[in-house]
Design an enzyme around this catalytic site. Structure first.
Site, PDB file in Angstrom:
ATOM      1  N   ASN A   9      -1.497  18.199  46.945  1.00  0.00           N
ATOM      2  CA  ASN A   9      -1.233  19.644  46.906  1.00  0.00           C
ATOM      3  C   ASN A   9      -2.493  20.317  46.381  1.00  0.00           C
ATOM      4  O   ASN A   9      -2.799  20.218  45.195  1.00  0.00           O
ATOM      5  CB  ASN A   9      -0.033  19.905  45.973  1.00  0.00           C
ATOM      6  CG  ASN A   9       0.184  21.385  45.723  1.00  0.00           C
ATOM      7  OD1 ASN A   9      -0.395  22.230  46.407  1.00  0.00           O
ATOM      8  ND2 ASN A   9       1.019  21.690  44.741  1.00  0.00           N
ATOM      9  N   LYS A  11      -3.165  23.456  46.161  1.00  0.00           N
ATOM     10  CA  LYS A  11      -2.968  24.762  45.513  1.00  0.00           C
ATOM     11  C   LYS A  11      -4.002  25.759  46.060  1.00  0.00           C
ATOM     12  O   LYS A  11      -4.363  25.664  47.222  1.00  0.00           O
ATOM     13  CB  LYS A  11      -3.030  24.601  43.998  1.00  0.00           C
ATOM     14  CG  LYS A  11      -2.113  23.451  43.534  1.00  0.00           C
ATOM     15  CD  LYS A  11      -1.867  23.388  42.072  1.00  0.00           C
ATOM     16  CE  LYS A  11      -0.901  22.231  41.789  1.00  0.00           C
ATOM     17  NZ  LYS A  11      -0.453  22.178  40.413  1.00  0.00           N
ATOM     18  N   HIS A  96       7.895  24.735  45.001  1.00  0.00           N
ATOM     19  CA  HIS A  96       7.031  24.233  43.920  1.00  0.00           C
ATOM     20  C   HIS A  96       7.261  25.080  42.663  1.00  0.00           C
ATOM     21  O   HIS A  96       7.492  26.279  42.750  1.00  0.00           O
ATOM     22  CB  HIS A  96       5.566  24.300  44.357  1.00  0.00           C
ATOM     23  CG  HIS A  96       4.653  23.604  43.392  1.00  0.00           C
ATOM     24  ND1 HIS A  96       4.205  24.211  42.240  1.00  0.00           N
ATOM     25  CD2 HIS A  96       4.136  22.347  43.397  1.00  0.00           C
ATOM     26  CE1 HIS A  96       3.445  23.344  41.576  1.00  0.00           C
ATOM     27  NE2 HIS A  96       3.395  22.215  42.257  1.00  0.00           N
ATOM     28  N   GLU A  98       5.313  26.303  40.550  1.00  0.00           N
ATOM     29  CA  GLU A  98       4.445  27.479  40.396  1.00  0.00           C
ATOM     30  C   GLU A  98       4.988  28.655  41.195  1.00  0.00           C
ATOM     31  O   GLU A  98       4.872  29.806  40.793  1.00  0.00           O
ATOM     32  CB  GLU A  98       3.004  27.128  40.802  1.00  0.00           C
ATOM     33  CG  GLU A  98       2.330  26.293  39.728  1.00  0.00           C
ATOM     34  CD  GLU A  98       1.228  25.374  40.221  1.00  0.00           C
ATOM     35  OE1 GLU A  98       0.735  25.552  41.348  1.00  0.00           O
ATOM     36  OE2 GLU A  98       0.870  24.450  39.458  1.00  0.00           O
ATOM     37  N   GLU A 168       9.190  16.918  40.034  1.00  0.00           N
ATOM     38  CA  GLU A 168       7.998  17.322  39.293  1.00  0.00           C
ATOM     39  C   GLU A 168       8.412  17.998  37.992  1.00  0.00           C
ATOM     40  O   GLU A 168       8.660  19.207  37.979  1.00  0.00           O
ATOM     41  CB  GLU A 168       7.164  18.300  40.117  1.00  0.00           C
ATOM     42  CG  GLU A 168       6.644  17.733  41.412  1.00  0.00           C
ATOM     43  CD  GLU A 168       5.364  18.446  41.848  1.00  0.00           C
ATOM     44  OE1 GLU A 168       4.354  17.769  42.005  1.00  0.00           O
ATOM     45  OE2 GLU A 168       5.389  19.676  42.003  1.00  0.00           O
ATOM     46  N   GLY A 174      -0.299  19.481  35.766  1.00  0.00           N
ATOM     47  CA  GLY A 174      -1.594  19.995  35.344  1.00  0.00           C
ATOM     48  C   GLY A 174      -1.856  19.849  33.858  1.00  0.00           C
ATOM     49  O   GLY A 174      -2.791  20.439  33.328  1.00  0.00           O
ATOM     50  N   SER A 214       0.626  15.203  37.085  1.00  0.00           N
ATOM     51  CA  SER A 214      -0.480  14.420  36.520  1.00  0.00           C
ATOM     52  C   SER A 214      -0.535  12.985  37.037  1.00  0.00           C
ATOM     53  O   SER A 214      -0.821  12.052  36.286  1.00  0.00           O
ATOM     54  CB  SER A 214      -0.428  14.448  34.986  1.00  0.00           C
ATOM     55  OG  SER A 214      -0.550  15.779  34.518  1.00  0.00           O
TER      56      SER A 214
HETATM   57  P1  PGA Z   1      -0.966  17.854  39.041  1.00  0.00           P
HETATM   58  O1  PGA Z   1      -0.107  18.809  39.997  1.00  0.00           O
HETATM   59  O2  PGA Z   1      -1.087  16.535  39.732  1.00  0.00           O
HETATM   60  O3  PGA Z   1      -2.300  18.552  38.893  1.00  0.00           O
HETATM   61  O4  PGA Z   1      -0.227  17.748  37.746  1.00  0.00           O
HETATM   62  C1  PGA Z   1       1.017  18.327  40.674  1.00  0.00           C
HETATM   63  C2  PGA Z   1       1.659  19.432  41.474  1.00  0.00           C
HETATM   64  O5  PGA Z   1       1.653  20.584  41.021  1.00  0.00           O
HETATM   65  O6  PGA Z   1       2.191  19.181  42.578  1.00  0.00           O
END
Ligand code: PGA
Length: 254
Positions: A9, A11, A96, A98, A168, A174, A214
Protein backbone atom coordinates in the site's frame (compact mmCIF):
# COMPACT_ATOMS: atom_id res chain seq x y z
CA UNK A 1 -5.23 -24.21 -0.30
CA UNK A 2 -5.12 -20.48 0.41
CA UNK A 3 -2.51 -18.91 -1.84
CA UNK A 4 -0.75 -16.12 0.08
CA UNK A 5 -1.00 -12.52 -1.06
CA UNK A 6 1.62 -9.89 -0.34
CA UNK A 7 0.25 -6.44 -1.15
CA UNK A 8 2.00 -3.07 -0.98
CA UNK A 9 0.00 0.00 0.00
CA UNK A 10 1.90 3.01 -1.28
CA UNK A 11 -0.49 5.55 0.26
CA UNK A 12 0.20 9.08 -1.09
CA UNK A 13 3.75 8.35 -2.16
CA UNK A 14 5.48 8.12 -5.57
CA UNK A 15 4.97 10.09 -8.76
CA UNK A 16 4.61 8.20 -12.06
CA UNK A 17 8.37 8.32 -12.85
CA UNK A 18 9.16 7.15 -9.32
CA UNK A 19 6.63 4.31 -9.59
CA UNK A 20 8.07 3.17 -12.93
CA UNK A 21 11.61 3.30 -11.60
CA UNK A 22 10.48 1.08 -8.72
CA UNK A 23 8.96 -1.38 -11.19
CA UNK A 24 12.19 -1.53 -13.20
CA UNK A 25 14.21 -2.52 -10.12
CA UNK A 26 11.50 -4.65 -8.48
CA UNK A 27 10.31 -6.93 -11.30
CA UNK A 28 13.51 -8.98 -11.61
CA UNK A 29 13.69 -9.40 -7.82
CA UNK A 30 10.35 -11.23 -7.73
CA UNK A 31 10.24 -12.83 -11.17
CA UNK A 32 10.71 -16.29 -9.62
CA UNK A 33 8.33 -15.72 -6.68
CA UNK A 34 5.46 -18.01 -7.56
CA UNK A 35 4.40 -19.01 -4.03
CA UNK A 36 2.22 -15.90 -3.59
CA UNK A 37 0.23 -13.27 -5.41
CA UNK A 38 2.00 -9.92 -5.56
CA UNK A 39 -0.01 -6.69 -5.57
CA UNK A 40 0.96 -3.02 -5.48
CA UNK A 41 -1.47 -0.16 -4.79
CA UNK A 42 -0.07 3.13 -6.13
CA UNK A 43 -1.96 6.45 -6.23
CA UNK A 44 -4.77 6.60 -8.79
CA UNK A 45 -2.74 8.65 -11.26
CA UNK A 46 -0.05 5.94 -11.53
CA UNK A 47 -2.35 2.91 -11.94
CA UNK A 48 -2.47 2.94 -15.73
CA UNK A 49 1.26 3.46 -16.29
CA UNK A 50 2.14 0.79 -13.76
CA UNK A 51 -0.38 -1.73 -15.07
CA UNK A 52 0.95 -1.23 -18.61
CA UNK A 53 4.52 -1.70 -17.45
CA UNK A 54 3.63 -4.82 -15.41
CA UNK A 55 1.51 -6.51 -18.07
CA UNK A 56 2.36 -10.19 -18.42
CA UNK A 57 4.33 -10.20 -15.16
CA UNK A 58 3.43 -11.79 -11.80
CA UNK A 59 2.79 -8.38 -10.22
CA UNK A 60 -0.71 -6.88 -10.27
CA UNK A 61 -2.02 -3.41 -9.53
CA UNK A 62 -4.58 -2.25 -6.97
CA UNK A 63 -6.31 1.01 -6.21
CA UNK A 64 -6.36 2.35 -2.64
CA UNK A 65 -10.08 3.15 -2.70
CA UNK A 66 -13.01 3.18 -5.10
CA UNK A 67 -16.41 4.85 -5.28
CA UNK A 68 -19.46 3.49 -3.48
CA UNK A 69 -21.64 4.27 -6.48
CA UNK A 70 -21.04 2.11 -9.54
CA UNK A 71 -21.60 5.18 -11.75
CA UNK A 72 -21.00 6.70 -14.16
CA UNK A 73 -22.55 9.75 -12.57
CA UNK A 74 -22.22 13.22 -11.10
CA UNK A 75 -19.84 12.38 -8.22
CA UNK A 76 -17.03 14.94 -8.35
CA UNK A 77 -13.69 13.57 -7.25
CA UNK A 78 -14.72 9.92 -7.23
CA UNK A 79 -13.25 7.08 -9.28
CA UNK A 80 -15.49 4.09 -9.93
CA UNK A 81 -14.49 0.46 -9.61
CA UNK A 82 -15.05 -0.12 -13.34
CA UNK A 83 -12.75 2.85 -14.11
CA UNK A 84 -10.06 1.19 -12.00
CA UNK A 85 -10.48 -1.96 -14.10
CA UNK A 86 -10.37 0.18 -17.21
CA UNK A 87 -6.99 1.53 -16.06
CA UNK A 88 -5.63 -1.99 -15.54
CA UNK A 89 -6.23 -2.41 -11.81
CA UNK A 90 -7.45 -5.82 -10.61
CA UNK A 91 -7.65 -5.22 -6.85
CA UNK A 92 -8.81 -2.44 -4.54
CA UNK A 93 -8.13 -1.68 -0.88
CA UNK A 94 -11.38 -0.70 0.84
CA UNK A 95 -11.93 0.77 4.30
CA UNK A 96 -8.30 1.43 5.22
CA UNK A 97 -8.12 2.93 8.72
CA UNK A 98 -6.64 6.16 7.35
CA UNK A 99 -9.78 6.57 5.23
CA UNK A 100 -12.00 5.76 8.21
CA UNK A 101 -10.03 8.19 10.40
CA UNK A 102 -9.48 11.17 8.08
CA UNK A 103 -12.15 10.94 5.38
CA UNK A 104 -15.27 9.87 7.21
CA UNK A 105 -15.36 6.33 5.83
CA UNK A 106 -18.00 4.35 7.73
CA UNK A 107 -18.85 0.67 7.93
CA UNK A 108 -21.84 1.49 5.70
CA UNK A 109 -19.81 3.26 3.00
CA UNK A 110 -17.32 0.39 3.16
CA UNK A 111 -20.20 -2.01 2.51
CA UNK A 112 -21.39 -0.04 -0.52
CA UNK A 113 -17.85 0.19 -1.91
CA UNK A 114 -17.33 -3.56 -1.53
CA UNK A 115 -20.49 -4.29 -3.49
CA UNK A 116 -19.57 -1.90 -6.30
CA UNK A 117 -16.04 -3.28 -6.45
CA UNK A 118 -17.24 -6.89 -6.64
CA UNK A 119 -19.84 -5.87 -9.22
CA UNK A 120 -17.11 -4.42 -11.42
CA UNK A 121 -14.99 -7.56 -11.11
CA UNK A 122 -12.36 -6.13 -8.76
CA UNK A 123 -10.95 -8.11 -5.84
CA UNK A 124 -11.53 -6.02 -2.69
CA UNK A 125 -9.02 -6.11 0.17
CA UNK A 126 -11.28 -5.08 3.05
CA UNK A 127 -9.47 -3.54 6.03
CA UNK A 128 -10.62 -3.99 9.61
CA UNK A 129 -8.82 -3.31 12.88
CA UNK A 130 -9.22 -1.85 16.33
CA UNK A 131 -7.67 1.28 17.84
CA UNK A 132 -5.39 1.12 20.85
CA UNK A 133 -8.13 2.28 23.22
CA UNK A 134 -10.35 -0.54 21.97
CA UNK A 135 -7.67 -3.12 22.67
CA UNK A 136 -6.91 -1.63 26.09
CA UNK A 137 -10.60 -1.81 26.92
CA UNK A 138 -10.67 -5.47 25.72
CA UNK A 139 -13.15 -4.71 22.98
CA UNK A 140 -10.87 -5.41 20.00
CA UNK A 141 -12.96 -8.39 18.84
CA UNK A 142 -16.23 -6.49 19.27
CA UNK A 143 -14.95 -3.64 17.08
CA UNK A 144 -13.57 -5.93 14.38
CA UNK A 145 -16.73 -8.02 14.36
CA UNK A 146 -18.88 -4.87 13.94
CA UNK A 147 -16.70 -3.70 11.03
CA UNK A 148 -16.90 -7.10 9.35
CA UNK A 149 -20.63 -7.48 9.82
CA UNK A 150 -21.54 -3.97 8.70
CA UNK A 151 -19.18 -4.12 5.73
CA UNK A 152 -20.16 -7.57 4.48
CA UNK A 153 -23.68 -8.30 5.63
CA UNK A 154 -25.35 -7.47 2.30
CA UNK A 155 -23.10 -9.73 0.27
CA UNK A 156 -24.18 -13.01 -1.27
CA UNK A 157 -21.97 -16.04 -0.72
CA UNK A 158 -20.69 -15.70 -4.29
CA UNK A 159 -19.78 -12.05 -3.69
CA UNK A 160 -18.17 -12.93 -0.37
CA UNK A 161 -15.98 -15.50 -2.11
CA UNK A 162 -14.19 -12.62 -3.88
CA UNK A 163 -13.26 -10.78 -0.69
CA UNK A 164 -9.86 -10.63 0.94
CA UNK A 165 -9.80 -9.38 4.54
CA UNK A 166 -6.87 -7.41 5.96
CA UNK A 167 -6.57 -7.23 9.73
CA UNK A 168 -4.73 -4.02 10.49
CA UNK A 169 -4.67 -3.00 14.15
CA UNK A 170 -4.60 0.81 13.99
CA UNK A 171 -1.94 0.97 16.72
CA UNK A 172 0.44 -1.06 14.56
CA UNK A 173 0.17 1.03 11.37
CA UNK A 174 3.25 3.13 10.66
CA UNK A 175 4.33 2.88 14.28
CA UNK A 176 6.95 0.17 14.06
CA UNK A 177 4.91 -1.65 16.70
CA UNK A 178 3.82 -4.91 15.03
CA UNK A 179 1.24 -7.14 16.66
CA UNK A 180 3.00 -10.26 17.91
CA UNK A 181 2.37 -13.24 15.65
CA UNK A 182 0.26 -14.76 18.44
CA UNK A 183 -1.92 -11.65 18.88
CA UNK A 184 -2.42 -11.44 15.13
CA UNK A 185 -3.18 -15.16 14.87
CA UNK A 186 -5.81 -14.89 17.59
CA UNK A 187 -7.66 -12.15 15.72
CA UNK A 188 -7.29 -13.90 12.36
CA UNK A 189 -8.85 -17.06 13.81
CA UNK A 190 -11.65 -14.93 15.23
CA UNK A 191 -12.26 -13.24 11.84
CA UNK A 192 -12.33 -16.65 10.16
CA UNK A 193 -14.93 -17.88 12.65
CA UNK A 194 -17.09 -14.79 12.03
CA UNK A 195 -16.85 -15.34 8.26
CA UNK A 196 -18.03 -18.89 8.89
CA UNK A 197 -21.01 -17.65 10.90
CA UNK A 198 -21.96 -15.20 8.14
CA UNK A 199 -21.25 -17.20 4.99
CA UNK A 200 -20.59 -20.80 5.96
CA UNK A 201 -17.58 -23.01 6.34
CA UNK A 202 -16.40 -22.93 2.73
CA UNK A 203 -15.98 -19.13 2.76
CA UNK A 204 -14.34 -19.31 6.20
CA UNK A 205 -11.80 -21.84 4.96
CA UNK A 206 -11.02 -20.22 1.60
CA UNK A 207 -10.94 -16.49 2.44
CA UNK A 208 -7.47 -15.06 2.59
CA UNK A 209 -6.86 -12.95 5.69
CA UNK A 210 -3.85 -10.64 5.48
CA UNK A 211 -2.07 -9.02 8.38
CA UNK A 212 -1.06 -5.35 8.13
CA UNK A 213 0.74 -3.00 10.48
CA UNK A 214 4.53 -2.53 10.43
CA UNK A 215 5.22 -5.68 8.40
CA UNK A 216 8.97 -5.76 7.69
CA UNK A 217 11.47 -8.22 6.20
CA UNK A 218 12.46 -9.33 9.71
CA UNK A 219 8.97 -10.13 11.04
CA UNK A 220 7.21 -11.57 7.98
CA UNK A 221 8.46 -15.14 8.51
CA UNK A 222 7.03 -15.41 12.04
CA UNK A 223 3.73 -13.87 10.89
CA UNK A 224 3.42 -16.22 7.91
CA UNK A 225 4.08 -19.18 10.21
CA UNK A 226 0.66 -18.64 11.80
CA UNK A 227 -2.04 -20.92 10.43
CA UNK A 228 -4.62 -18.20 9.82
CA UNK A 229 -2.30 -15.54 8.38
CA UNK A 230 -2.43 -15.72 4.59
CA UNK A 231 -0.28 -12.77 3.63
CA UNK A 232 0.52 -9.17 4.39
CA UNK A 233 -0.61 -5.66 3.57
CA UNK A 234 2.59 -3.65 3.70
CA UNK A 235 2.86 0.14 3.91
CA UNK A 236 6.25 1.73 4.62
CA UNK A 237 8.34 -1.34 3.81
CA UNK A 238 6.75 -1.65 0.34
CA UNK A 239 8.10 1.71 -0.83
CA UNK A 240 11.59 0.41 -1.39
CA UNK A 241 12.04 -2.38 -3.97
CA UNK A 242 14.62 -4.34 -2.04
CA UNK A 243 12.73 -4.46 1.28
CA UNK A 244 9.41 -5.27 -0.42
CA UNK A 245 11.06 -8.07 -2.42
CA UNK A 246 12.63 -9.45 0.77
CA UNK A 247 9.16 -9.58 2.36
CA UNK A 248 7.73 -11.37 -0.69
CA UNK A 249 10.61 -13.83 -0.75
CA UNK A 250 10.15 -14.72 2.95
CA UNK A 251 9.99 -18.41 2.05
CA UNK A 252 13.64 -18.56 1.08
CA UNK A 253 14.57 -17.38 4.57
CA UNK A 254 11.88 -19.21 6.57
P1 PGA B 1 2.70 0.12 7.60
O1 PGA B 1 1.28 0.40 6.92
O2 PGA B 1 3.22 -1.16 7.03
O3 PGA B 1 3.56 1.31 7.22
O4 PGA B 1 2.47 0.03 9.08
C1 PGA B 1 0.36 -0.63 6.72
C2 PGA B 1 -0.90 -0.10 6.09
O5 PGA B 1 -1.30 1.03 6.41
O6 PGA B 1 -1.53 -0.79 5.26
Amino acid sequence: MRRPIIAGNWKMYKTIPEALEFVRIFKPLVVASTHCEIVIAPVFTAIKSMADRLEGSNVEVAAQDSAADPGPGAFTGEVSASMIRDAGGRWVIIGHSERRQYYGETDESVGAKIRSAVGAGLLPIVCVGERLEDRDATRAETVVEAQLTAGMRNLTVTEASRIIVAYEPVWAIGTGRTATPETAQEMHAFIRSRLGAMFGDRIAQTTRILYGGSVKPDNIVALMDQVDIDGGLVGGASLEADSFARIINYKERG
